[in-house]
Motif scaffolding. Structure first.
Motif, PDB file in Angstrom:
ATOM      1  N   GLY A 165      37.512  -0.807  12.967  1.00 51.96           N
ATOM      2  CA  GLY A 165      38.253   0.281  12.337  1.00 51.96           C
ATOM      3  C   GLY A 165      37.577   0.893  11.132  1.00 51.96           C
ATOM      4  N   GLY A 166      36.366   0.464  10.841  1.00 42.54           N
ATOM      5  CA  GLY A 166      35.650   1.059   9.714  1.00 42.54           C
ATOM      6  C   GLY A 166      36.136   0.582   8.368  1.00 42.54           C
ATOM      7  N   GLY A 167      37.102  -0.322   8.362  1.00 42.53           N
ATOM      8  CA  GLY A 167      37.630  -0.772   7.081  1.00 42.53           C
ATOM      9  C   GLY A 167      37.052  -2.092   6.629  1.00 42.53           C
ATOM     10  N   GLY A 168      36.145  -2.652   7.429  1.00 42.97           N
ATOM     11  CA  GLY A 168      35.587  -3.939   7.067  1.00 42.97           C
ATOM     12  C   GLY A 168      34.452  -3.823   6.065  1.00 42.97           C
ATOM     13  N   LEU A 169      33.880  -4.944   5.780  1.00 40.22           N
ATOM     14  CA  LEU A 169      32.758  -4.993   4.845  1.00 40.22           C
ATOM     15  C   LEU A 169      31.450  -4.685   5.570  1.00 40.22           C
ATOM     16  N   THR A 170      30.430  -4.413   4.802  1.00 35.04           N
ATOM     17  CA  THR A 170      29.088  -4.163   5.350  1.00 35.04           C
ATOM     18  C   THR A 170      28.160  -5.264   4.868  1.00 35.04           C
ATOM     19  N   SER A 171      27.405  -5.835   5.788  1.00 38.65           N
ATOM     20  CA  SER A 171      26.400  -6.831   5.394  1.00 38.65           C
ATOM     21  C   SER A 171      25.037  -6.161   5.355  1.00 38.65           C
ATOM     22  N   PHE A 172      24.172  -6.682   4.487  1.00 38.58           N
ATOM     23  CA  PHE A 172      22.824  -6.123   4.327  1.00 38.58           C
ATOM     24  C   PHE A 172      21.812  -7.244   4.538  1.00 38.58           C
ATOM     25  N   SER A 173      20.840  -6.979   5.396  1.00 36.26           N
ATOM     26  CA  SER A 173      19.825  -8.004   5.665  1.00 36.26           C
ATOM     27  C   SER A 173      18.559  -7.352   6.187  1.00 36.26           C
TER      28      SER A 173
END
Length: 226
Positions: A165-173
């Motif tokens: 839903g686009g409301g989650g968090l974003t991880s960076f790696s």
């Protein structure tokens, strides 16, 4: 008889006088007077005496010029970019050894760099110990150049949405992939990490950019980096 004697005596006197005159004239012979120095000889001597000074001046000039060039050559060299360090990750001001990881107090998984937006806070840790989600999270670096990856894989910067839903968090790696793309061929490209122009090909020059607040060396200027 007396007259003859007188005549002979007179002739003797005249002869002596003539001899004296001839001797006197001989002493005035120009050949006996040393000739004055010729103009050419004087000029040659002057030139010769000036040569050492001229030579010294030339040598000094040459030495001075040489010293100036040496001083310029000894100047500081400008940095040309990051240094390749295969199997190690540049992590702020330190390096992390990729290494393997097993049990023990440090947790499992390989070593990674947990990079922070404030580079001074970046640390080497285990892959399961880096909080790399959300805008306050870090960037889990598992490679920072092609030489860290096996085979022909490339080192890619990956943003991944967590949750629906686009409301989650974003991880960076960063991770090794066959292609730096979101999906298959034709899909949006991902930033490619690098440490030299040679590994970028036609993707653009390798330069430091800021991607989501993290400073990374990437090829060209990919979307999301500036």
């Amino acid at each position: 008889m007396g007259r003859i004697t007188f005549i002979v005596a007179a002739l003797a006197l005249v002869g002596g006088a003539s001899a004296s005159i001839v001797a006197g004239c001989g002493s005035d012979d120009p050949a006996a007077i040393p000739p004055p120095p010729e103009a050419g000889a004087s000029s040659s001597t002057s030139s010769s005496s000036g040569d050492p000074g001229s030579s010294t001046s030339s040598t000094s000039s040459s030495t001075s010029s040489s010293g100036g060039e040496d001083a310029g050559d000894a100047g500081p060299t400008q940095p040309t970019g990051p240094t390749s360090n295969p199997a190690r990750y540049t992590c702020g001001s330190v390096e992390c050894d990729a290494g393997g990881g097993g049990g023990g107090g440090g947790g499992g998984g390989p070593h990674v760099c947990c990079a922070r937006r404030n580079a001074a806070e970046s640390t080497c840790t285990r892959s399961n110990s880096c909080n790399n989600t959300g805008q306050d999270g870090g960037l889990q670096i598992q490679c920072d150049e092609e030489a860290d990856c096996p085979g022909q894989q490339r080192c890619c910067y990956v943003r991944q949405q967590l949750g629906g839903g686009g409301g989650g968090l974003t991880s960076f790696s960063t991770e090794c992939r066959n292609q730096c793309r979101v999906g298959g061929p034709g899909s949006p490209a991902l930033p490619r990490l690098c440490k030299s122009n040679a590994e970028c090909g036609d993707a653009g020059a390798c330069a430091e950019k800021t991607c989501d607040g993290f400073k990374l060396f990437v090829c060209g200027t990919p979307d999301g980096c500036n």
